[in-house]
Design a protein around this motif. Structure first.
Motif, PDB file in Angstrom:
ATOM      1  N   UNK A 114      48.404   1.915  42.876  1.00 27.18           N
ATOM      2  CA  UNK A 114      49.477   1.652  43.843  1.00 27.18           C
ATOM      3  C   UNK A 114      48.949   1.758  45.266  1.00 27.18           C
ATOM      4  N   UNK A 115      49.189   0.715  46.036  1.00 26.33           N
ATOM      5  CA  UNK A 115      48.732   0.673  47.421  1.00 26.33           C
ATOM      6  C   UNK A 115      49.914   0.288  48.306  1.00 26.33           C
ATOM      7  N   UNK A 116      50.139   1.076  49.340  1.00 26.17           N
ATOM      8  CA  UNK A 116      51.218   0.773  50.282  1.00 26.17           C
ATOM      9  C   UNK A 116      50.666  -0.139  51.373  1.00 26.17           C
ATOM     10  N   UNK A 117      51.394  -1.218  51.678  1.00 24.94           N
ATOM     11  CA  UNK A 117      50.986  -2.121  52.752  1.00 24.94           C
ATOM     12  C   UNK A 117      51.639  -1.666  54.051  1.00 24.94           C
ATOM     13  N   UNK A 118      50.804  -1.335  55.037  1.00 22.39           N
ATOM     14  CA  UNK A 118      51.251  -0.811  56.327  1.00 22.39           C
ATOM     15  C   UNK A 118      50.406  -1.450  57.431  1.00 22.39           C
ATOM     16  N   UNK A 119      50.651  -1.070  58.658  1.00 22.44           N
ATOM     17  CA  UNK A 119      49.768  -1.431  59.771  1.00 22.44           C
ATOM     18  C   UNK A 119      48.864  -0.244  60.056  1.00 22.44           C
ATOM     19  N   UNK A 120      47.567  -0.500  60.212  1.00 22.04           N
ATOM     20  CA  UNK A 120      46.636   0.576  60.558  1.00 22.04           C
ATOM     21  C   UNK A 120      46.894   0.982  62.015  1.00 22.04           C
ATOM     22  N   UNK A 121      46.396   2.138  62.452  1.00 21.33           N
ATOM     23  CA  UNK A 121      46.622   2.576  63.833  1.00 21.33           C
ATOM     24  C   UNK A 121      46.125   1.572  64.877  1.00 21.33           C
ATOM     25  N   UNK A 122      45.005   0.888  64.613  1.00 19.77           N
ATOM     26  CA  UNK A 122      44.487  -0.084  65.582  1.00 19.77           C
ATOM     27  C   UNK A 122      45.411  -1.293  65.690  1.00 19.77           C
ATOM     28  N   UNK A 123      45.872  -1.819  64.573  1.00 13.15           N
ATOM     29  CA  UNK A 123      46.793  -2.962  64.598  1.00 13.15           C
ATOM     30  C   UNK A 123      48.131  -2.576  65.220  1.00 13.15           C
ATOM     31  N   UNK A 124      48.555  -1.329  65.024  1.00 15.25           N
ATOM     32  CA  UNK A 124      49.787  -0.846  65.647  1.00 15.25           C
ATOM     33  C   UNK A 124      49.637  -0.827  67.165  1.00 15.25           C
ATOM     34  N   UNK A 125      48.493  -0.344  67.658  1.00 11.23           N
ATOM     35  CA  UNK A 125      48.245  -0.331  69.105  1.00 11.23           C
ATOM     36  C   UNK A 125      48.214  -1.749  69.671  1.00 11.23           C
ATOM     37  N   UNK A 126      47.583  -2.686  68.954  1.00 14.67           N
ATOM     38  CA  UNK A 126      47.522  -4.075  69.412  1.00 14.67           C
ATOM     39  C   UNK A 126      48.922  -4.673  69.451  1.00 14.67           C
ATOM     40  N   UNK A 127      49.700  -4.464  68.395  1.00 12.83           N
ATOM     41  CA  UNK A 127      51.072  -4.998  68.342  1.00 12.83           C
ATOM     42  C   UNK A 127      51.933  -4.440  69.469  1.00 12.83           C
ATOM     43  N   UNK A 128      51.809  -3.142  69.720  1.00 10.34           N
ATOM     44  CA  UNK A 128      52.621  -2.486  70.740  1.00 10.34           C
ATOM     45  C   UNK A 128      52.041  -2.634  72.150  1.00 10.34           C
ATOM     46  N   UNK A 129      50.880  -3.244  72.266  1.00  7.11           N
ATOM     47  CA  UNK A 129      50.158  -3.354  73.543  1.00  7.11           C
ATOM     48  C   UNK A 129      50.039  -1.976  74.194  1.00  7.11           C
ATOM     49  N   UNK A 130      49.529  -1.023  73.411  1.00 10.39           N
ATOM     50  CA  UNK A 130      49.420   0.381  73.808  1.00 10.39           C
ATOM     51  C   UNK A 130      47.951   0.817  73.714  1.00 10.39           C
ATOM     52  N   UNK A 131      47.145   0.512  74.740  1.00 13.10           N
ATOM     53  CA  UNK A 131      45.709   0.798  74.657  1.00 13.10           C
ATOM     54  C   UNK A 131      45.385   2.287  74.733  1.00 13.10           C
ATOM     55  N   UNK A 132      44.262   2.650  74.123  1.00 12.77           N
ATOM     56  CA  UNK A 132      43.752   4.010  74.237  1.00 12.77           C
ATOM     57  C   UNK A 132      42.669   4.077  75.301  1.00 12.77           C
ATOM     58  N   UNK A 133      42.088   2.930  75.650  1.00 10.10           N
ATOM     59  CA  UNK A 133      41.059   2.868  76.671  1.00 10.10           C
ATOM     60  C   UNK A 133      41.283   1.679  77.586  1.00 10.10           C
ATOM     61  N   UNK A 134      41.135   1.926  78.900  1.00  8.99           N
ATOM     62  CA  UNK A 134      41.259   0.865  79.893  1.00  8.99           C
ATOM     63  C   UNK A 134      40.013   0.936  80.769  1.00  8.99           C
ATOM     64  N   UNK A 135      39.182  -0.115  80.706  1.00  7.64           N
ATOM     65  CA  UNK A 135      37.964  -0.195  81.498  1.00  7.64           C
ATOM     66  C   UNK A 135      38.188  -1.271  82.555  1.00  7.64           C
ATOM     67  N   UNK A 136      38.146  -0.889  83.836  1.00  9.46           N
ATOM     68  CA  UNK A 136      38.337  -1.834  84.931  1.00  9.46           C
ATOM     69  C   UNK A 136      36.996  -2.049  85.615  1.00  9.46           C
ATOM     70  N   UNK A 137      36.483  -3.266  85.496  1.00  5.03           N
ATOM     71  CA  UNK A 137      35.182  -3.615  86.058  1.00  5.03           C
ATOM     72  C   UNK A 137      35.435  -4.294  87.398  1.00  5.03           C
ATOM     73  N   UNK A 138      34.855  -3.764  88.491  1.00  7.15           N
ATOM     74  CA  UNK A 138      35.174  -4.275  89.825  1.00  7.15           C
ATOM     75  C   UNK A 138      34.712  -5.709  90.047  1.00  7.15           C
ATOM     76  N   UNK A 139      35.329  -6.338  91.038  1.00  7.85           N
ATOM     77  CA  UNK A 139      35.027  -7.730  91.364  1.00  7.85           C
ATOM     78  C   UNK A 139      33.553  -7.926  91.706  1.00  7.85           C
ATOM     79  N   UNK A 140      32.891  -6.894  92.243  1.00  4.61           N
ATOM     80  CA  UNK A 140      31.474  -7.004  92.598  1.00  4.61           C
ATOM     81  C   UNK A 140      30.590  -7.260  91.386  1.00  4.61           C
ATOM     82  N   UNK A 141      31.034  -6.850  90.208  1.00  2.50           N
ATOM     83  CA  UNK A 141      30.258  -7.066  88.984  1.00  2.50           C
ATOM     84  C   UNK A 141      30.779  -8.232  88.153  1.00  2.50           C
ATOM     85  N   UNK A 142      31.973  -8.736  88.489  1.00  2.00           N
ATOM     86  CA  UNK A 142      32.614  -9.762  87.670  1.00  2.00           C
ATOM     87  C   UNK A 142      31.904 -11.106  87.766  1.00  2.00           C
ATOM     88  N   UNK A 143      31.036 -11.302  88.765  1.00  4.01           N
ATOM     89  CA  UNK A 143      30.292 -12.558  88.837  1.00  4.01           C
ATOM     90  C   UNK A 143      29.396 -12.737  87.609  1.00  4.01           C
TER      91      UNK A 143
END
Length: 177
Positions: free
Chosen positions: A59-88
């Motif tokens: 018996x296997x229960x079909x659910x959403x894993x924690x990563x898919x739940x975060x993606x669905x909810x748009x609820x990140x655990x990490x936010x990396x902001x790379x400055x415009x000086x490096x975006x080139x």
């Protein structure tokens, strides 16, 4: 601990439009009889660990894993902001992020890149786990010889990463980007 309380629904330390929640928000309290199967990505949880193993025959229960739940909810655990000086070097950065995600997912399948997008000239990478965000920051720091600033939100599983670069218009003084 600073004694501050972050109440649910406040925007303190969260990306714009994302509401704060308590730690472990994506964790399940109960486990399936023989295992859990993520209905989005196909990960299987056996004995408390998510992996890419084949689903058990019982018996296997079909659910959403924690990563898919975060993606669905748009609820990140990490936010990396790379400055415009490096975006080139956007293509190089994007390739580095995707390669890190691929390498990390072998050992930690819940660590994923949610999105890579441009916001006000900067490149913002959101991840489902704090470890991948930190790993991206360290690799970019090593590659571009720029030290990142890593900040953790109080009482939450969230990390913000950004860079403090010298502002050429202000005679080399440091400015946030």
């Amino acid at each position: 601990m600073t004694g501050r309380t972050i109440h649910p629904g406040t925007k303190k330390d969260r990306p714009r439009g994302v509401m704060a929640r308590g730690p472990g928000v994506s964790r399940r309290s109960g486990k399936g009889v023989d295992g859990l199967l993520c209905k989005e990505c196909g990960l299987v949880q056996l004995r408390g660990t998510w992996s890419f193993t084949p689903a058990p025959s019982g018996r296997v229960a079909k659910v959403l894993c924690p990563a898919c739940t975060r993606v669905r909810d748009r609820y990140p655990a990490g936010v990396v902001t790379i400055p415009a000086a490096l975006v080139d070097r956007r293509e190089e950065i994007t390739n580095l992020v995707r390669n890190l995600e691929r390498n990390e997912s072998e050992e930690h399948p819940l660590e994923r890149v949610m999105d890579v997008k441009s916001v006000a000239g900067a490149l913002v990478v959101t991840t489902t786990g704090v470890h991948l965000a930190r790993h991206v920051a360290h690799k970019l720091a090593k590659r571009f010889h720029k030290k990142p600033r890593i900040r953790y939100a109080d009482d939450e599983e969230l990390v913000h990463v950004d860079w403090v670069l010298p502002d050429p218009q202000e005679g080399g003084r440091k400015a946030r980007r």
